[in-house]
Design a protein around this motif. Structure first.
Motif, short mmCIF file in Angstrom:
data_model
loop_
_atom_site.label_atom_id
_atom_site.label_comp_id
_atom_site.label_asym_id
_atom_site.label_seq_id
_atom_site.Cartn_x
_atom_site.Cartn_y
_atom_site.Cartn_z
N HIS A 39 38.32 23.06 33.11
CA HIS A 39 39.48 23.80 32.61
C HIS A 39 40.44 24.04 33.79
O HIS A 39 40.00 24.25 34.91
CB HIS A 39 38.99 25.14 32.03
N PRO A 40 41.75 24.01 33.56
CA PRO A 40 42.71 24.22 34.67
C PRO A 40 42.50 25.54 35.42
O PRO A 40 42.80 25.62 36.61
CB PRO A 40 44.07 24.20 33.98
N GLN A 41 41.99 26.55 34.76
CA GLN A 41 41.72 27.84 35.41
C GLN A 41 40.20 28.04 35.58
O GLN A 41 39.71 29.16 35.49
CB GLN A 41 42.30 29.00 34.60
N HIS A 42 39.50 26.96 35.86
CA HIS A 42 38.03 27.04 35.94
C HIS A 42 37.55 28.12 36.91
O HIS A 42 36.71 28.94 36.56
CB HIS A 42 37.44 25.69 36.35
N THR A 43 38.06 28.12 38.13
CA THR A 43 37.54 29.09 39.10
C THR A 43 37.91 30.52 38.73
O THR A 43 37.11 31.43 38.95
CB THR A 43 37.97 28.77 40.54
N GLU A 44 39.07 30.73 38.17
CA GLU A 44 39.45 32.08 37.74
C GLU A 44 38.55 32.56 36.60
O GLU A 44 38.13 33.71 36.57
CB GLU A 44 40.92 32.13 37.29
N ARG A 45 38.28 31.67 35.66
CA ARG A 45 37.39 32.01 34.55
C ARG A 45 35.96 32.24 35.04
O ARG A 45 35.27 33.17 34.61
CB ARG A 45 37.43 30.90 33.50
N LEU A 46 35.50 31.39 35.96
CA LEU A 46 34.18 31.54 36.55
C LEU A 46 34.08 32.89 37.28
O LEU A 46 33.09 33.61 37.13
CB LEU A 46 33.90 30.39 37.52
N ALA A 47 35.11 33.23 38.03
CA ALA A 47 35.11 34.50 38.76
C ALA A 47 35.05 35.68 37.79
O ALA A 47 34.33 36.65 38.03
CB ALA A 47 36.34 34.60 39.66
N ALA A 48 35.77 35.61 36.68
CA ALA A 48 35.74 36.69 35.69
C ALA A 48 34.35 36.80 35.07
O ALA A 48 33.84 37.91 34.85
CB ALA A 48 36.79 36.45 34.62
N TYR A 49 33.73 35.68 34.80
CA TYR A 49 32.38 35.63 34.23
C TYR A 49 31.38 36.25 35.21
O TYR A 49 30.57 37.10 34.84
CB TYR A 49 32.05 34.17 33.93
N TRP A 50 31.44 35.82 36.47
CA TRP A 50 30.54 36.37 37.48
C TRP A 50 30.79 37.85 37.68
O TRP A 50 29.86 38.64 37.77
CB TRP A 50 30.74 35.63 38.81
N ALA A 51 32.06 38.23 37.80
CA ALA A 51 32.40 39.64 38.05
C ALA A 51 31.82 40.55 36.98
O ALA A 51 31.24 41.60 37.28
CB ALA A 51 33.92 39.80 38.13
N GLU A 52 31.98 40.16 35.73
CA GLU A 52 31.47 40.98 34.64
C GLU A 52 29.95 41.11 34.72
O GLU A 52 29.40 42.19 34.50
CB GLU A 52 31.90 40.39 33.30
N GLN A 53 29.26 40.05 35.05
CA GLN A 53 27.80 40.11 35.17
C GLN A 53 27.37 41.03 36.31
O GLN A 53 26.31 41.64 36.24
CB GLN A 53 27.22 38.72 35.41
N LEU A 54 28.18 41.13 37.34
CA LEU A 54 27.80 41.88 38.54
C LEU A 54 28.35 43.31 38.57
O LEU A 54 28.31 43.96 39.60
CB LEU A 54 28.24 41.10 39.79
N GLY A 55 28.84 43.77 37.43
CA GLY A 55 29.29 45.16 37.34
C GLY A 55 30.77 45.36 37.40
O GLY A 55 31.25 46.50 37.49
N GLY A 56 31.54 44.29 37.35
CA GLY A 56 32.99 44.37 37.36
C GLY A 56 33.55 44.55 35.95
O GLY A 56 32.79 44.76 34.99
N PRO A 57 34.85 44.45 35.82
CA PRO A 57 35.49 44.67 34.53
C PRO A 57 35.10 43.61 33.50
O PRO A 57 34.74 42.49 33.86
CB PRO A 57 36.98 44.60 34.84
N ALA A 58 35.21 43.96 32.24
CA ALA A 58 34.85 43.07 31.13
C ALA A 58 36.00 42.13 30.79
O ALA A 58 36.35 41.93 29.63
CB ALA A 58 34.44 43.90 29.92
N THR A 59 36.56 41.52 31.80
CA THR A 59 37.69 40.59 31.61
C THR A 59 37.25 39.34 30.86
O THR A 59 37.95 38.86 29.98
CB THR A 59 38.29 40.22 32.97
N TYR A 60 36.09 38.80 31.22
CA TYR A 60 35.64 37.57 30.60
C TYR A 60 35.39 37.77 29.11
O TYR A 60 36.00 37.10 28.28
CB TYR A 60 34.39 37.00 31.29
N SER A 61 34.52 38.69 28.78
CA SER A 61 34.20 38.89 27.36
C SER A 61 35.33 39.58 26.61
O SER A 61 35.38 39.53 25.39
CB SER A 61 32.90 39.70 27.21
N GLY A 62 36.25 40.16 27.34
CA GLY A 62 37.38 40.84 26.71
C GLY A 62 38.52 39.92 26.33
O GLY A 62 39.52 40.38 25.79
N GLY A 63 38.40 38.63 26.61
CA GLY A 63 39.49 37.75 26.21
C GLY A 63 39.39 36.32 26.69
O GLY A 63 40.08 35.45 26.18
N VAL A 64 38.55 36.06 27.67
CA VAL A 64 38.45 34.69 28.19
C VAL A 64 37.47 33.87 27.37
O VAL A 64 37.75 32.73 27.00
CB VAL A 64 38.04 34.70 29.68
#
Length: 150
Positions: A41-66
């Motif tokens: 995906h053109p935003q692969h690393t940004e999406r990957l970072a959102a996925y990782w961040a959410e798993q590690l206690g960060g904001p729910a950006t991935y499941s919230g819209g990605v």
């Protein structure tokens, strides 16, 4: 109260730097790069970072819209065993921790490496085929003591 793993590693900027560093190392590896032969995906690393961040206690950006965890697992399921690729992906992750400037704190590094090894196995090998993955698969969370329910 302890900071989350996400906070301890440096938050969004650090997770994105780690995702970028890991992805670069994967593309440079003759075995791991095969996983990306069809492109990303053109935003692969940004999406990957959102996925990782959410798993590690960060904001729910991935499941919230990605995206959702079930879709990610489906993409990685049904490819059979590939221990060499998994091992080299983990080695790339360990090296990428330095590339991204993740703090060298032993507890943090141990936690991140344990999470990545666990996540690699869970993502790639829990389901034999994409159609076996349940639609409502929750995104796992990983903290200082690992995770519950997996």
């Amino acid at each position: 109260m302890d900071a989350t793993v996400y906070e301890a590693m440096g938050g969004a900027e650090a997770v994105l730097a780690l995702a970028e560093a890991w992805h670069r190392r994967c593309l440079d590896d003759p075995v791991v790069s095969h996983a990306f032969h069809a492109g990303t995906h053109p935003q692969h690393t940004e999406r990957l970072a959102a996925y990782w961040a959410e798993q590690l206690g960060g904001p729910a950006t991935y499941s919230g819209g990605v995206g959702d965890h079930a879709s990610v697992v489906r993409v990685h399921s049904g490819n059979g065993p590939h221990e060499q690729m998994d091992g080299r992906a983990v080695a790339a992750f360990v090296a990428a921790l330095d590339d991204a400037g993740i703090p060298a704190d032993l507890r943090l590094r141990d936690t991140l490496i344990a999470w990545f090894v666990w996540g690699t196995a869970l993502l790639n090998h829990r389901y034999a085929a994409p159609e076996d993955v349940p639609d409502d698969l929750p995104l796992p969370r990983w903290g200082w003591e690992g995770t519950d329910g997996w």
